[in-house]
Structure formats: C-alpha cells, structure tokens
Design a protein around this motif. Structure first.
Motif, short mmCIF file in Angstrom:
data_model
loop_
_atom_site.label_atom_id
_atom_site.label_comp_id
_atom_site.label_asym_id
_atom_site.label_seq_id
_atom_site.Cartn_x
_atom_site.Cartn_y
_atom_site.Cartn_z
N ALA A 366 31.08 10.04 -3.99
CA ALA A 366 32.53 10.02 -3.74
C ALA A 366 32.81 10.03 -2.25
O ALA A 366 33.73 9.35 -1.77
N ALA A 367 32.03 10.77 -1.49
CA ALA A 367 32.19 10.80 -0.04
C ALA A 367 31.94 9.41 0.55
O ALA A 367 32.67 8.96 1.45
N LEU A 374 39.46 10.69 -6.26
CA LEU A 374 38.21 11.03 -6.94
C LEU A 374 37.55 12.23 -6.27
O LEU A 374 37.11 13.17 -6.95
N ALA A 375 37.51 12.22 -4.93
CA ALA A 375 36.88 13.32 -4.20
C ALA A 375 37.61 14.64 -4.44
O ALA A 375 36.99 15.69 -4.64
N THR A 376 38.93 14.59 -4.44
CA THR A 376 39.72 15.81 -4.67
C THR A 376 39.47 16.37 -6.06
O THR A 376 39.29 17.58 -6.24
N ASN A 377 39.43 15.49 -7.05
CA ASN A 377 39.15 15.95 -8.42
C ASN A 377 37.77 16.57 -8.53
O ASN A 377 37.58 17.58 -9.22
N LEU A 378 36.79 15.97 -7.86
CA LEU A 378 35.43 16.51 -7.91
C LEU A 378 35.34 17.87 -7.23
O LEU A 378 34.63 18.77 -7.70
N LEU A 395 29.08 19.26 0.15
CA LEU A 395 30.52 19.54 0.12
C LEU A 395 31.16 19.35 1.49
O LEU A 395 32.26 18.83 1.61
N ARG A 396 30.46 19.78 2.54
CA ARG A 396 31.04 19.66 3.87
C ARG A 396 31.13 18.20 4.31
O ARG A 396 32.06 17.81 5.02
N ARG A 397 30.16 17.40 3.88
CA ARG A 397 30.24 15.96 4.18
C ARG A 397 31.42 15.34 3.47
O ARG A 397 32.13 14.49 4.02
N LEU A 398 31.65 15.76 2.24
CA LEU A 398 32.80 15.26 1.50
C LEU A 398 34.10 15.70 2.17
O LEU A 398 35.04 14.93 2.29
N ALA A 399 34.14 16.93 2.64
CA ALA A 399 35.35 17.46 3.29
C ALA A 399 35.73 16.62 4.50
O ALA A 399 36.92 16.41 4.78
N ALA A 400 34.72 16.12 5.22
CA ALA A 400 35.00 15.33 6.42
C ALA A 400 35.65 13.99 6.09
O ALA A 400 36.28 13.37 6.95
N THR A 401 35.53 13.54 4.83
CA THR A 401 36.12 12.25 4.44
C THR A 401 37.53 12.41 3.87
O THR A 401 38.22 11.41 3.67
N PRO A 403 41.48 13.17 3.66
CA PRO A 403 42.63 13.18 4.57
C PRO A 403 43.28 14.57 4.60
O PRO A 403 43.02 15.42 3.74
N ALA A 404 44.10 14.79 5.59
CA ALA A 404 44.72 16.11 5.81
C ALA A 404 45.51 16.57 4.59
O ALA A 404 45.49 17.75 4.25
N ARG A 405 46.21 15.63 3.92
CA ARG A 405 47.04 16.04 2.78
C ARG A 405 46.19 16.58 1.63
O ARG A 405 46.60 17.48 0.91
N ALA A 406 44.97 16.05 1.48
CA ALA A 406 44.09 16.56 0.43
C ALA A 406 43.55 17.93 0.81
O ALA A 406 43.47 18.84 -0.02
N ARG A 407 43.19 18.10 2.10
CA ARG A 407 42.65 19.40 2.54
C ARG A 407 43.72 20.47 2.52
O ARG A 407 43.42 21.67 2.46
N ALA A 408 44.99 20.06 2.59
CA ALA A 408 46.08 21.03 2.59
C ALA A 408 46.38 21.59 1.21
O ALA A 408 47.07 22.61 1.09
N ASP A 409 45.88 20.95 0.17
CA ASP A 409 46.04 21.48 -1.19
C ASP A 409 45.38 22.86 -1.25
O ASP A 409 44.25 23.05 -0.79
N ALA A 410 46.08 23.84 -1.82
CA ALA A 410 45.61 25.22 -1.76
C ALA A 410 44.23 25.39 -2.38
O ALA A 410 43.33 26.00 -1.79
N GLU A 411 44.05 24.84 -3.58
CA GLU A 411 42.76 25.03 -4.26
C GLU A 411 41.63 24.33 -3.52
O GLU A 411 40.56 24.90 -3.29
N VAL A 412 41.87 23.07 -3.12
CA VAL A 412 40.85 22.32 -2.37
C VAL A 412 40.54 23.04 -1.05
O VAL A 412 39.38 23.23 -0.67
N GLY A 413 41.60 23.44 -0.34
CA GLY A 413 41.40 24.09 0.95
C GLY A 413 40.62 25.39 0.84
O GLY A 413 39.75 25.69 1.67
N LEU A 414 40.90 26.18 -0.19
CA LEU A 414 40.18 27.44 -0.37
C LEU A 414 38.70 27.20 -0.71
O LEU A 414 37.82 27.92 -0.23
N ILE A 415 38.44 26.20 -1.53
CA ILE A 415 37.03 25.89 -1.86
C ILE A 415 36.29 25.44 -0.61
O ILE A 415 35.15 25.85 -0.37
N LEU A 416 36.95 24.62 0.22
CA LEU A 416 36.31 24.17 1.45
C LEU A 416 36.12 25.33 2.43
O LEU A 416 35.12 25.40 3.15
N THR A 417 37.08 26.25 2.46
CA THR A 417 36.95 27.43 3.31
C THR A 417 35.76 28.29 2.86
O THR A 417 34.97 28.78 3.69
N LEU A 418 35.64 28.47 1.56
CA LEU A 418 34.52 29.23 1.03
C LEU A 418 33.19 28.54 1.35
O LEU A 418 32.19 29.20 1.65
#
Length: 868
Positions: A366-367, A374-378, A395-401, A403-418
């Motif tokens: 997906a990355a 697709l990446a957000t759902n995964l 996961l971190r490689r996927l995070a780099a791909t 966009p900001a609006r996807a990373r701003a989603d609370a659930e996605v953002g918290l998983i990436l923070t973790l």
C-alpha cells in the motif's frame, strides 16, 4: 563438419577455478562416482559451459584425451540427420589420426547409426562422456526423441552430460529413482561469498563487508550479474549508491537481461514475469490476480520447472520467487516505462495480502501504491497488530506516504504516534500527539479514547512518570474486548508500573499480556513481556527468578530469530546484570557486549542507558582500565538532561554502582555528583538515604551515616529494590563494627544474610570486601540453614585483596598521589601538615587495601587500577 561444432569452447580470459559444486560433477578417477546422466541447467550467465569445460579438461588429464566428447548443439540440430552427423563427427575426432574404430558418417538417420555408435563406444575399455552443450536449442520433437532413444540405448561405458538453460524434456525419472542422475541448477552454480569477492577483485574492486553483503543479496551469486556490477562499480567512490541504482540505470544490465534472458521467451511469458515481479513471493492465486490469467498456476509451474527464472520458495510449497536480480530489473523497467501499471499492481498485491491475513506485506505494498484510502484502512485495521509484531519500520514507511489529512484522523494519528513511541522516536511522537490531543479525547469512539490513554501511558513509561492516564487506563482496561488493544494497554501499563517500582501491579499486567501475546503469536510482544517480567523480579532482587525468566526470553528470541534485533537488547542487559550479581565475569562481559551490539541505532535511550551502564560496571570490575570504564559511565549519564524525568527504578539500580566505582577510584567528588543526581530522581526512597550514608561513611562521619541507614533498616523509608536494603544492612554492620558496637554489627549482618540468602545476592557482600569478610567468618557454623550461603559468600571474597576491592579515604588518596615523588616520609608529612606517625598509619592502610607491601608496588598497583 565445421570445427566449432565439435570443439570445446576455450576458457574465458578471467577464469575463477572452482571446485566441483557440491561434488556433483562426475569424478572420472573414481569408479564409484558414476552417474549415467548429468544435467547442468541454469539461466544464461551462470557459467555452465565454463564449468563443464573446465571439468572436461581436468577429466582428460586424468582419464586420457578421449575421455570426453564435446558437441555444441545449435538450431540446425533440430534436423535429426545433422544432429547425428555432429555427434558421430565428434566421436570420430576423439579417435585422433587413427582410422580404427571410426564410424562412417551416415547419409541418413536410423537405428543403424545408433548401433554403430554403440559398438564404437563399447569397444573402448574406459568410460566416455558425451557433452551436449546448449541442449535447450533442441525443440523439435523428432530431435528430442532421438536423444531420448540414445539415452535408453546407451552402452554400459557411455555417460551423458546435458548442459543448457532449461531442463531437458526427456524422460529422466527412471534414472532419478535409480540414483543414476546428477542435477545441477542455478543454486549449485551460484558464486559463494569468497568467489564473489574474487570475481570483483579481478576487476580491481574491493568492497567492504557491508557492500559485499548488499552485492550478494542483489545478485544471489549469479556470475553474470556480479560481472555487470563489477563493471558498474569500476572507478566509483560511492559503492553503496552504485549498488542501489545500477540495475535501473546501467544499459549493460538491460541489454544483457533482455537479450540473453528474456528475449527467448514468448511475449506473454515476459509480461507474466514483469507483473509477478512486484511481490517478493508469488502464489498461484496472487499471480492470477496480478496477471488476470486463469492458467497462472500452470505458467508458474512451467517456469519453475526450467529452474531458471522462477523457483519454489520451499520444497513442496505453492509459493514461488523470482531471482532477486531479475526481479529488481523487471520492477525498474515497470517503474520507468509503466509507473501507473506498477502502482496498480502494488494496489492489487496490497488487497490480496490483506485478504489473506498478511497485513505486514499488505501495508508495504500500500505504501508503494501511494493509495491513501487503502493505506488508511490498513492502518486502522491492522496497525496495532503490526506494532505488536514489531513491524515498526513498515508502518513508519507507510506513514511517510500518507497526506496530512489522513494523518490528522484521530485513530490513524494515534496508531502512528504509538508506532513512533515504540521505535523510541519521542520527538516525532510529540509532534503528532500535540495535534491530536483534543480530537482524541473528545472522540465519540471508545476505541479512539482507549488508544489515547494507551499512548499517554506509553509516553509516561520510560521516565517512570506517575501519569493520570495510568489510573484512568486501569479503570477502563477490564472493559476492553479487542485483543490487540487490550494487549497494548496491559503491556504499556505493566511496563510503566515496573519503572515506577510497582512490582505486583507490573507483574499482573505483564503476565496477562504474555498469555494473550503467546496465544496470538505476537513474537515481539511476547519477548517484551518475558524480558520485563524478568526485570520485575529485579525489584525484589530475586536473581534466580530473573535468570529463569531472562533465559526463557533469550531462548524464545533465538527460536523466533529475534536474538540479533534491538528488541533483544534489554534481555541481554538483564542477563548480564544477573551474571554480574553472581560474579560470573566472562558470561557477564559477553552478554553486556551483545546488549550493546544489537542495540544498534534504535534510539531507545532507556535501553542504551541500561546496556552501557552495566557494561561499564563489568569492565570496571574485571577489565584492564577501571578509570576509563568509570569515565565512560559518567559520559553516558552526563548526556541525560538534568531536567528530564528518569525512571526511579533505573536510577536505583545504577546510581549505587557508579558511586561505588568513584569511591574505589578515589574520586569522592564524582561519587558526590552521582549521589546528588540520583537523589533528584529517586526522591524520598531509601536509595537516596543509602547514597548519602555511603558518602558520610567515606568521610568518617559514622554517626551521621548510621542514622541515615537506620531509616532503611528499620523500614521507616521505602526502598525501590530489596538489594538496597541488603546493602544498607551490610554497611550498617561495618559501621557498627567500626564503632565497636559488636551486638549491632551481628544483628545487622544476620539481617543482611536473611534477606540475601533466598535471592542469592552475593554482590553486596563482595563489594564490601575484606571488612565484611572479617564479620562473616565468626558467623559461619552458627546460622543453620544460612550457613551454605555464607560459605558461598566467603568463597567469592578472596582472603587477600585482588583488584580494586576497597575504598580509599580522601587522606589516603592524597597520600597515594605523593608516593611517585622522591620525597621521604618525613617530607610528605610536612607537605601534608600531619605527623610522621599519621602518614605511616595511612600508608599501612593503603598497602593493605591495594594488596601490596612496598611503596614501589603501591605506585604500580595504583597506576594499573586508574588511581594515579
């Protein structure tokens, strides 16, 4: 018959002499080594002809000039008459100038030619090998049938060597079953590591071990690929960048692979290979999804049977893989010519792997597809499982791909923070968290709110902060039903409670998490739980339990191929700590070294502090330069910001070691610095009182020291570690003895033994040295069940000082530093403004503590141990 047709090709100019691969080419000098047919099959550029030609030369030298007959098969040999003519001409040529036994070249093909050939061969007494090189050019059924007939009617002393790019389409099963068939494939012909290094050295290139590893990984020993790489590397000052890019940019690679490897294939098979190059492994179902071909399974099987371009990943498996070098080129070709097709293929692969329970591979594709939805759902569906599986880089490689609006989603953002926190990247985690705090806490989703609590608990974990999130998570953890979320909650709360010194709560949560992790086969989570349960045992200074748990952790890491990963560093550190406590010098040094080696650049400051500190303590105790060991330890702790919160448990373990090292090297200023630093982090715990008491004792302030120790020994202040209480009793016994309070000394030494014996805590007594030994000897035989432990302690403490085993007082250190001069005792006394008798008393103490008997030996010993 043209000479080149029946002439063995000459060796290349740059020839690497190779042993018979795996002993599979026949040894003509060994009658027992007698396969009827030897098949050498591999793609172009694997050195088939060179290897067989070299074997033929060696065979002729051993068995005579007529031992090997060579035929270069070409397209014309699909005409059966021409094929027979070539084989007979080759046999006739092998007879040299004599006419005896020569076979007339037939005008027509038939059984007569085979009969005449058989008669000729049978008249020879020795074995003869017929080599048919480039056998894959025989495609006409009639020509193939002739070879099959030749095989079935071979004389008893004739042997056949078939060399080509694909397996011969003749019946060899009977010979295979009978053990009369030898087969060499690409794996057998691939260059070894040493041969790869030799091959590139012929081009004047010498690579580092790291770059050689990368070359081997890319080429998998394919000789032609290695040669192409060597040509690309020639003259380069940056081998790494060349190895990263030459498959995509070097025209020689494209010309070779398209001209020699791909062009003989039909266009549909080339397209099949190109589309299936996207994943690193292929199944029939995935190949069908990528190519749209219903016959994908049959195509895979056919290509695999050639043993050249595609091979089975495992025996009897339905998983296949392309050769790494070919796959790298095909992907580069897609990226260059059809980038949208490549992205779509990655998208197809991502969905297929997600549907088939392989989220790690799905996320990676997906990355590469840059598909945000697709990446957000995964991430939301599989992110927590990937964290628990240790797949942080994916996961971190996927995070780099994203966009900001996807990373701003609370659930996605918290998983990436973790993910960032688990990777010890607190700076990135803090930036993510700052933009998510409000949306996460106000989210209507209970899952998001639980995730927020877990993230905040993890944030508080390394420094051992008492965070409100811990209490809140404790209230909600029982209601969490998702196993991934529950496991993360338990792991984070349990680990945080450990660093806070809460053994019971930490053990409960980590044990619960371990059961879930084991049931779901989350290897990294299992290793974390086992390791931290061993760490929890350290709070009680239960060294036998620590060893059992950490041994289980390391054995698990070995079974799951995690023993070389950063995740194993803390386990090695704990194992080294137990060995240090048990006075096992070699084992302790080995384990501490492993802890640092596998730590790598993971960036986990807590793990790094632990590993470097215990390594320095071990080096101080048993190494050659105690002073440099202490300097290294101070430098490590000096890199910690004084304003940072550091886990009290970590300080409780390590600060007393640093203080003791400094005092034994005559640096009370460094010892005092360690005490001040530690007191700021451990607060009112007994460890702070112990450190202050030791400083008072060093300066001879016995009453003040005993008053501080009494708070610990009488349980008026809590200690984070039981070992701190043992050390307090040991020091209290020594100070009572110095104050001629024999009754208190006996009570304190017995209390220390009572605490230490079930934990096999040897080091508090060993560190106290001769002074405590003199207190223990009279106790032996009067302690009942405790006597065996006292015997073990006495055996560990040598009767005479060995190494730096006693602390020097400030006055003794001052005197020691005067000894290298030529000044007399009287002159030294004058410079120190004390009496001669005082100097002599201090000098006797210095000799006793260093284990020497003369001034010269004292200077030598002090220099060896870093005191001067």
């Amino acid at each position: 018959m043209p000479e080149p047709k029946i002439t063995q090709p000459p060796p290349p100019r740059e020839l690497i002499r190779r042993a018979r691969p795996g002993g599979m080419l026949p040894d003509v000098a060994e009658p027992e080594d007698d396969p009827a047919v030897t098949v050498v099959s591999a793609p172009a550029g694997f050195g088939k002809t060179t290897l067989v030609s070299s074997w033929a030369d060696d065979s002729r030298r051993t068995a005579g000039p007529n031992a090997v007959v060579w035929v270069n098969v070409d397209e014309a040999d699909n005409d059966v008459a021409l094929f027979f003519a070539g084989v007979l001409a080759a046999f006739n040529r092998s007879q040299g100038g004599t006419s005896a036994g020569r076979v007339p070249e037939p005008r027509r093909t038939g059984q007569d030619s085979l009969t005449l050939l058989a008669e000729l061969v049978e008249r020879r007494r020795e074995r003869v090998w017929l080599v048919l090189d480039d056998f894959q050019t025989l495609r006409e059924p009639a020509a193939v049938q002739v070879v099959d007939t030749l095989l079935r009617r071979m004389p008893r002393n004739q042997r056949l060597v078939l060399c080509g790019r694909v397996d011969p389409p003749i019946g060899l099963q009977r010979l295979r079953i009978a053990g009369r068939l030898r087969e060499l494939g690409a794996d057998d012909l691939a260059f070894s590591r040493a041969e790869t290094a030799e091959a590139i050295a012929l081009h004047g290139i010498h690579l580092s071990e790291e770059h050689l590893d990368r070359l081997i990984s890319l080429t998998e020993g394919w000789p032609a690929a290695i040669r192409l790489a060597a040509q690309a590397l020639r003259g380069s000052r940056d081998p790494g960048s060349v190895l990263d890019s030459f498959v995509e940019t070097d025209h020689a690679v494209a010309e070779y692979l398209t001209g020699e490897v791909l062009s003989p294939l039909p266009e549909d098979q080339q397209d099949f290979l190109r589309r299936t190059s996207v994943p690193d492994r292929i199944t029939p179902g995935l190949a069908r999804a990528l190519t749209g071909r219903e016959d994908a399974a049959a195509v895979l099987g056919a290509l695999a049977r050639t043993r050249s371009l595609i091979s089975r990943s495992e025996v009897d498996s339905d998983r296949y893989r392309q050769h790494a070098f070919l796959r790298a080129y095909l992907q580069a070709d897609l990226r260059r010519r059809m980038p949208t097709v490549l992205a779509e293929l990655h998208r197809i692969a991502a969905r297929w792997f997600a549907e088939h329970g392989e989220p790690v591979t799905a996320v990676a594709h997906a990355a590469s597809a840059h598909d945000t939805e697709l990446a957000t759902n995964l991430v939301t569906k599989h992110g927590l499982a990937l964290i628990l599986a240790g797949e942080l880089a994916t996961l971190r490689r996927l995070a780099a791909t994203l966009p900001a609006r996807a990373r701003a989603d609370a659930e996605v953002g918290l998983i990436l923070t973790l993910t960032d926190l688990a990777a010890a990247d607190r700076a990135t985690a803090e930036m993510r968290l700052s933009g998510l705090a409000e949306s996460a806490r106000r989210s209507p989703s209970e899952r998001v709110r639980d995730l927020d609590l877990i993230v905040r608990t993890h944030w508080a974990r390394p420094p051992g902060r008492v965070a409100p999130a811990l209490e809140e998570l404790g209230e909600r953890v029982e209601r969490i039903t998702d196993p991934d979320l529950l496991m993360l909650a338990l792991i984070n709360r349990g680990t945080a409670m450990f660093w806070l010194g809460e053994a019971q709560a930490a053990g409960r949560d980590l044990g619960w998490a371990l059961r879930i992790a084991t049931a779901h086969e989350f290897d990294h989570a299992t290793l974390h739980c086992l390791t931290h349960l061993a760490a929890v045992a350290s709070l009680d200074s239960d060294y036998p339990r620590m060893r059992r748990m950490v041994d289980e952790a390391l054995q698990f890491a070995e079974r799951r191929s995690l023993s070389d990963s950063p995740a194993a560093s803390f386990a090695y550190t704990i194992a080294a700590t137990v060995a240090y406590q048990y006075l096992e010098s070699d084992r302790a040094a080995e384990l501490a070294g492993r802890a640092i080696d596998v730590l790598g650049s993971a960036g986990d400051r807590t793990a790094e502090l632990c590993a470097v500190s215990i390594d320095a303590a071990i080096d101080f105790e048993w190494g050659q330069d105690p002073h440099s060991a202490l300097v290294r330890l101070r430098r490590q702790w000096g890199s910690v910001n004084r304003q940072d919160a550091v886990a009290p448990t970590l300080v409780a373990h390590l600060a007393p070691i640093e203080q003791r090292m400094a005092l034994r090297l005559g640096r009370p200023d460094w010892a005092a610095e360690a005490e001040r630093r530690a007191s700021a982090w451990v607060g009112d715990h007994g460890e702070a009182q112990l450190l202050r008491a030791r400083m008072h004792a060093h300066y001879g302030r016995v009453t003040a020291a005993r008053a501080l120790l009494e708070k610990i020994t009488k349980n008026r202040v809590p200690c984070l570690l039981v070992s701190s209480r043992i050390e307090a009793h040991v020091l209290a016994a020594m100070l009572a003895e110095r104050a001629h309070d024999g009754r208190s000394a006996n009570l304190e030494i017995r209390a220390a033994i009572e605490l230490a014996e079930p934990r096999r805590a040897l080091r508090p007594f060993y560190d106290a040295g001769q002074e405590i030994r003199q207190l223990l000897v009279p106790q032996l035989g009067r302690l009942g069940r405790l006597d065996p432990f006292v015997e073990e302690v006495l055996e560990a403490i040598p009767p005479a000082p060995a190494g730096v085993t006693a602390e020097l007082t400030p006055r003794e250190v001052q005197l020691l530093r005067e000894l290298p001069s030529l000044a007399t005792i009287e002159e030294i006394a004058g410079s120190l403004y004390v009496s001669v008798n005082t100097v002599k008393t201090h000098l006797r103490n210095v000799y006793r503590k260093l284990g020497v008997t003369s001034r010269r030996d004292a200077v030598i010993a002090a220099r060896e141990r870093g005191l001067l």
